[in-house]
Design a protein around this motif. Sequence first.
Motif, PDB file in Angstrom:
ATOM      1  N   SER A  40      47.042  42.406  36.590  1.00 19.47           N
ATOM      2  CA  SER A  40      46.351  42.342  35.450  1.00 19.47           C
ATOM      3  C   SER A  40      47.293  42.312  34.373  1.00 19.47           C
ATOM      4  O   SER A  40      46.921  41.547  33.131  1.00 19.47           O
ATOM      5  N   GLU A  80      42.759  38.972  45.552  1.00 17.60           N
ATOM      6  CA  GLU A  80      41.439  39.390  46.338  1.00 17.60           C
ATOM      7  C   GLU A  80      41.371  41.095  46.297  1.00 17.60           C
ATOM      8  O   GLU A  80      40.623  41.947  45.852  1.00 17.60           O
ATOM      9  N   LEU A  83      41.088  42.443  42.431  1.00 16.35           N
ATOM     10  CA  LEU A  83      39.628  42.317  42.144  1.00 16.35           C
ATOM     11  C   LEU A  83      38.771  43.197  42.818  1.00 16.35           C
ATOM     12  O   LEU A  83      38.009  43.652  42.083  1.00 16.35           O
ATOM     13  N   HIS A  84      39.030  43.449  44.054  1.00 18.46           N
ATOM     14  CA  HIS A  84      38.437  44.573  44.638  1.00 18.46           C
ATOM     15  C   HIS A  84      38.466  46.085  44.068  1.00 18.46           C
ATOM     16  O   HIS A  84      37.371  46.492  43.948  1.00 18.46           O
ATOM     17  N   GLN A  86      39.023  46.644  41.158  1.00 20.79           N
ATOM     18  CA  GLN A  86      38.626  46.476  39.573  1.00 20.79           C
ATOM     19  C   GLN A  86      36.852  46.276  39.605  1.00 20.79           C
ATOM     20  O   GLN A  86      36.199  46.666  38.734  1.00 20.79           O
ATOM     21  N   ARG A  87      36.310  45.543  40.767  1.00 22.32           N
ATOM     22  CA  ARG A  87      34.982  45.577  40.845  1.00 22.32           C
ATOM     23  C   ARG A  87      34.245  46.598  41.231  1.00 22.32           C
ATOM     24  O   ARG A  87      33.006  46.650  41.535  1.00 22.32           O
ATOM     25  N   PRO A  89      32.085  49.843  41.901  1.00 21.32           N
ATOM     26  CA  PRO A  89      31.025  50.332  40.858  1.00 21.32           C
ATOM     27  C   PRO A  89      31.429  51.562  40.350  1.00 21.32           C
ATOM     28  O   PRO A  89      30.892  51.973  39.155  1.00 21.32           O
ATOM     29  N   TRP A 320      41.840  51.416  37.144  1.00 19.27           N
ATOM     30  CA  TRP A 320      40.856  50.976  38.119  1.00 19.27           C
ATOM     31  C   TRP A 320      40.966  51.594  39.566  1.00 19.27           C
ATOM     32  O   TRP A 320      40.203  51.505  40.193  1.00 19.27           O
ATOM     33  N   ALA A 366      39.879  40.158  35.540  1.00 22.33           N
ATOM     34  CA  ALA A 366      38.840  39.298  35.520  1.00 22.33           C
ATOM     35  C   ALA A 366      38.554  38.725  33.911  1.00 22.33           C
ATOM     36  O   ALA A 366      38.001  37.606  33.908  1.00 22.33           O
ATOM     37  N   LYS A 367      38.782  39.493  33.172  1.00 26.14           N
ATOM     38  CA  LYS A 367      38.518  39.228  31.776  1.00 26.14           C
ATOM     39  C   LYS A 367      39.452  38.164  31.089  1.00 26.14           C
ATOM     40  O   LYS A 367      39.265  37.628  30.268  1.00 26.14           O
TER      41      LYS A 367
END
Length: 369
Positions: A40, A80, A83-84, A86-87, A89, A320, A366-367
Amino acid sequence: MADEPTTSLDVTVAAQILQELTRLCQEFSTALMLISHDLSLVAEYCDRIAVMYDGQLVEMGQAQQVLYQPQHDYSRTLVESALHLQRAPGNAASETDRDPLLQVHDLTQHYTLEQTLLARCLGGQHNQVIKAVDGVSFDLYPGEILGLVGESGCGKSTLCRSILQLVRPTAGRVDFRGQDLSQLSTAELLPQRRHLQMIFQDPRACLNPMMTVGRGIIDPLLIHGLASAQEAAAHGRAMLERVGLIPTQDYVHRYPGDLSGGQQQRVAIARALITRPKLLICDEPVSMLDATVQAQVLQLMLELKQEFDLTYLFITHDLWVAKFLCDRIAVMQAGKLVEIGPTQQIFNQPQHPYTQTLLQAAPLLAKVA
């Protein structure tokens, strides 16, 4: 050349350091090579990215291309994994009617910086009091993962060392399974220590470089008299296998310096679990690892939590990681606990201005897309 300049820093300080570095580079027309495992951060500040794996440069290109259209398998795995995390929930509020495993009441840890005699005579200055931990209170329930986040130097590590009585608190109570640890002598604390273990940030600093992996893991069993030498060796091999260091015979007689960072941290986890503790305090255990190894170690910790019925107090500056792992999050600033709540609430509805600042400063892969 900046080699991991922000690895041990919180997101707000890391952002300030990187902004100043890039400003100076622009001012003096200087090129910057930033070495980092934080994708990031790299995505936000770098023009081009080079990916190394096993001593080889496996991919190089513009930041957007490498991060969002990676060509090499390892590059894809890195992205991946990041992102796993950071995504995730984040966990919602959960009700519990169980008694707390750990209760911290108004815990205080102050240090006094004494002025020299000359300074006192010439300037009339008084001794300075550093309020490392200043009246912190919270409960931790069995089976829970409580994340502790905050800026560098805010007192997170000092709080944990005070809970473990590695440093005696100035004031306050630490009730573990109904017993106030702060009132126990060193000898009385020893039986409790097998139930309270810690995983440190840098495994190289906490593993004895002169002791083999096998001996280092079983040492707590021998110290607490929980097994004979032969039984301890068998337990050690079983724990090595459980943390994924297989075949075990390849690791038992090796030294920590012969292992990678991820392998060293697995050894540290195995050593912490060998006494079957109730509470595991984790001080930045994945901050020095790359995204793929981070994800592997965090997944291992979740599996071990279920298998050994563990409770975690998890210190991290990576929001995160906290979101991915923790049930609740506590936010520290300047020695005080300024906010605590379920993970989803902290991320979606932060109440304290400092919590809001932390979340705004956190780099998000992601941003940048």
